[in-house]
Design a protein around this motif. Structure first.
Motif, short mmCIF file in Angstrom:
data_model
loop_
_atom_site.label_atom_id
_atom_site.label_comp_id
_atom_site.label_asym_id
_atom_site.label_seq_id
_atom_site.Cartn_x
_atom_site.Cartn_y
_atom_site.Cartn_z
N PHE A 75 0.57 -1.21 -0.22
CA PHE A 75 0.38 0.23 0.28
C PHE A 75 0.49 1.56 0.40
O PHE A 75 0.28 2.64 -0.27
CB PHE A 75 -1.16 0.31 1.44
CG PHE A 75 -2.21 -0.98 1.21
CD1 PHE A 75 -3.52 -0.09 0.51
CD2 PHE A 75 -2.65 -2.00 1.51
CE1 PHE A 75 -4.24 -1.10 0.34
CE2 PHE A 75 -3.19 -2.88 1.16
CZ PHE A 75 -4.62 -1.92 0.35
N ALA A 102 1.04 5.88 -3.55
CA ALA A 102 -0.02 5.65 -4.39
C ALA A 102 -0.99 5.02 -3.75
O ALA A 102 -2.40 5.79 -3.51
CB ALA A 102 0.15 5.77 -5.50
N PRO A 103 -1.25 3.85 -3.31
CA PRO A 103 -2.21 3.24 -2.63
C PRO A 103 -3.17 3.51 -1.71
O PRO A 103 -4.14 4.12 -1.05
CB PRO A 103 -1.94 1.81 -2.97
CG PRO A 103 -1.09 1.37 -3.96
CD PRO A 103 -0.27 2.51 -3.60
N LEU A 116 -5.11 7.05 -1.81
CA LEU A 116 -6.18 6.83 -3.05
C LEU A 116 -6.81 6.33 -1.75
O LEU A 116 -8.28 7.33 -1.81
CB LEU A 116 -6.17 6.07 -4.19
CG LEU A 116 -5.46 6.03 -5.25
CD1 LEU A 116 -5.57 5.42 -6.39
CD2 LEU A 116 -6.41 7.89 -5.81
N LEU A 150 0.03 7.97 -12.34
CA LEU A 150 -1.35 8.48 -11.70
C LEU A 150 -1.95 9.94 -12.21
O LEU A 150 -2.14 11.23 -11.23
CB LEU A 150 -1.84 8.85 -10.49
CG LEU A 150 -1.33 8.25 -9.10
CD1 LEU A 150 -1.50 8.03 -7.86
CD2 LEU A 150 -2.17 6.82 -9.71
N PHE A 156 -12.13 6.05 -5.20
CA PHE A 156 -11.34 6.38 -4.62
C PHE A 156 -10.48 4.39 -4.04
O PHE A 156 -9.15 4.73 -3.95
CB PHE A 156 -11.28 7.25 -3.75
CG PHE A 156 -11.28 9.06 -4.11
CD1 PHE A 156 -9.67 9.13 -4.12
CD2 PHE A 156 -12.06 9.41 -3.99
CE1 PHE A 156 -10.26 10.52 -5.18
CE2 PHE A 156 -12.32 10.75 -4.36
CZ PHE A 156 -11.13 11.36 -5.05
N GLY A 191 -7.82 2.06 -5.04
CA GLY A 191 -6.69 2.31 -4.32
C GLY A 191 -6.54 1.23 -4.07
O GLY A 191 -4.54 0.62 -3.92
N LEU A 217 -4.86 -0.86 -7.36
CA LEU A 217 -3.27 -0.15 -7.24
C LEU A 217 -2.69 -0.97 -5.78
O LEU A 217 -1.68 -1.50 -6.83
CB LEU A 217 -3.00 1.03 -6.91
CG LEU A 217 -2.01 2.11 -7.55
CD1 LEU A 217 -2.74 1.60 -9.20
CD2 LEU A 217 -2.11 3.64 -7.54
N ALA A 218 -3.18 -1.36 -5.24
CA ALA A 218 -2.44 -1.90 -4.12
C ALA A 218 -1.85 -3.47 -4.64
O ALA A 218 -1.13 -4.40 -4.47
CB ALA A 218 -3.03 -2.35 -2.80
N LYS A 227 0.33 -3.65 -7.37
CA LYS A 227 1.87 -3.76 -6.61
C LYS A 227 2.41 -5.18 -5.87
O LYS A 227 3.23 -4.93 -6.31
CB LYS A 227 1.51 -2.09 -5.61
CG LYS A 227 2.13 -1.22 -6.03
CD LYS A 227 2.08 -0.68 -5.23
CE LYS A 227 3.92 0.86 -5.24
NZ LYS A 227 4.14 1.71 -4.03
#
Lengths: 192, 220
Positions: free
Chosen positions: A167, A170-171, A174, B21, B192, B196, B199-200, B203
């Motif tokens: 996390f 960026a995560p 957000l 982003l 949001f 998020g 994206l996590a 990653k």
């Protein structure tokens, strides 16, 4: 007068440009790493946003509509915004070098801030009068600045937090924005 | 670099939408259903490809000091075309997201590619880069759109007839009987939060496969 206050409050809190309408997210995420920088950017954006919304209104109703060129509004508005940004920069440089030093690097970025173009287009879409456009733009600009400053403060605290590896960066930003947006939903119904 | 590598690099490995982003506003705002996501992805691809190829073609004519205003004007021209095309052929869909089609002008992803790539490279390379960038953007937009529509309504592909004509109305697939789901997913906070989490997840996946490029931090 009460109507103008409602428009201002609506754009400021209820339909907050960043958290409820998703406008101006790039500076919201990209330039909120530091509290001071965020405050300076909020100030610069407030000025440009209000001025360019008023100018766009005048250009649209004074030039584009009489000439029957309303379909060119996107191109014309982006030129108006770029011009306002450029003039602001020139003016600040000659009158207040100190302020120019603080705001200077954020000014060019404002041209690509979609909240600025968004306000100009949205106030047209809602058919607002000139005074109402001003109130709407002020509300939007103050809402943007307020949220950006609050978010920068949260992110400075977040630096000390122990964030899971996936996390990090960026995560979590957000997700934090999501929680902030959830808080702003509490304003729903105050004004439209 | 071959054209295929350019394409995959800009579509997946270094796509501005998730590495930096950039262009986040339309990504979060219009991803509440698949049809909206698809409509905006098409419009953005049109503008990205058209503008970047034109910029590449005119790169020797545009004076260096005035390049950014020129790029913005070219992008604004293609955005206006996209708006007029959508008004003509997909009016119902256009009404739902009018603002975000008009705001493609200020999508920093497109301007970023124009400055970093199109103004320096030839036509074919630019074409594959623009297509790649657009594809990457579309992938994120559709992934978010699918997840959010599924969570919020318990179904998928509602309203596809607005894009593909009357036959597409039968594509709507409903999984939950009530037609209701997690309302949060359709609301702004949900956008949001889901972005998020997505994206996590990406990653974490990249971390496992050790295939992480180190992109520069987003600056705007």
């Amino acid at each position: 007068m009460a109507e103008l206050a409602l428009i201002l409050l609506g754009a400021l809190l209820v339909n907050n440009f960043v958290l409820a309408q998703f406008l101006g997210l790039c500076p919201f995420i990209g330039a909120t790493g530091q509290y001071d920088a965020a405050a300076a950017m909020g100030l610069a954006t407030t000025f440009v946003l209000t001025t360019s919304a008023a100018t766009s209104y005048l250009v649209y109703h004074g030039v584009l509509v009489p000439l029957d060129l309303a379909y060119l509004k996107i191109i014309v508005f982006i030129v108006v915004i770029a011009a306002v940004v450029q003039l602001t920069e020139q003016y600040l440089r000659s009158t207040s070098p100190l302020l120019h030093q603080v705001l200077g690097i954020y000014l060019p970025l404002i041209t690509t801030n979609c909240a600025v173009l968004g306000v100009a287009l949205l106030s047209l879409q809602q058919d607002l009068s000139f005074a109402a456009t001003l109130a709407y733009a002020m509300g939007a600009a103050l809402g943007f600045s307020g949220v950006v400053v609050v978010f920068a403060a949260i992110r400075e605290r977040l630096l000390n937090a122990d964030v899971p590896a996936a996390f990090a960066g960026a995560p979590i930003t957000l997700v934090t924005a999501g929680i902030l947006s959830l808080a702003f939903m509490g304003f729903a119904g105050f004004a439209d | 670099m071959s054209l295929a590598t350019t394409f995959t690099t800009s579509a997946i490995r270094a796509n501005p939408a998730w590495t930096q982003l950039l262009g986040l506003c339309p990504l979060l705002a219009v991803s509440n259903s698949v049809v909206n996501a698809l409509g905006l992805a098409l419009a953005t691809s049109f503008v990205a490809v058209g503008a970047n190829v034109s910029i590449s073609a005119a790169r020797h004519v545009i004076p260096h000091f005035a390049r950014l205003p020129c790029f913005v004007l070219i992008i604004a021209t293609f955005t206006t075309c996209a708006v007029l095309l959508m008004e003509a052929f997909a009016f119902g869909l256009y009404l739902r997201m009018a603002l975000f089609v008009q705001i493609i002008v200020t999508n920093c992803m497109i301007l970023g590619r124009a400055e970093a790539f199109a103004s320096r490279k030839g036509l074919l390379e630019t074409l594959s880069d623009a297509l790649g960038t657009a594809c990457g953007f579309a992938i994120v937009l559709l992934a978010l759109g699918t997840l959010r529509e599924l969570l919020a309504t318990g179904g998928l592909f509602a309203g596809m007839e607005m894009l593909f004509g009357a036959t597409a109305s039968s594509w709507h697939w409903q999984w939950s009987d009530t037609g209701q789901g997690l309302l949060l997913a359709a609301l702004p906070p949900g956008a949001f939060l889901i972005a998020g989490l997505l994206l996590a997840f990406a990653k974490a996946l990249l971390r496992q496969t050790q295939w992480q490029s180190s992109p520069p931090e987003a600056k705007r």
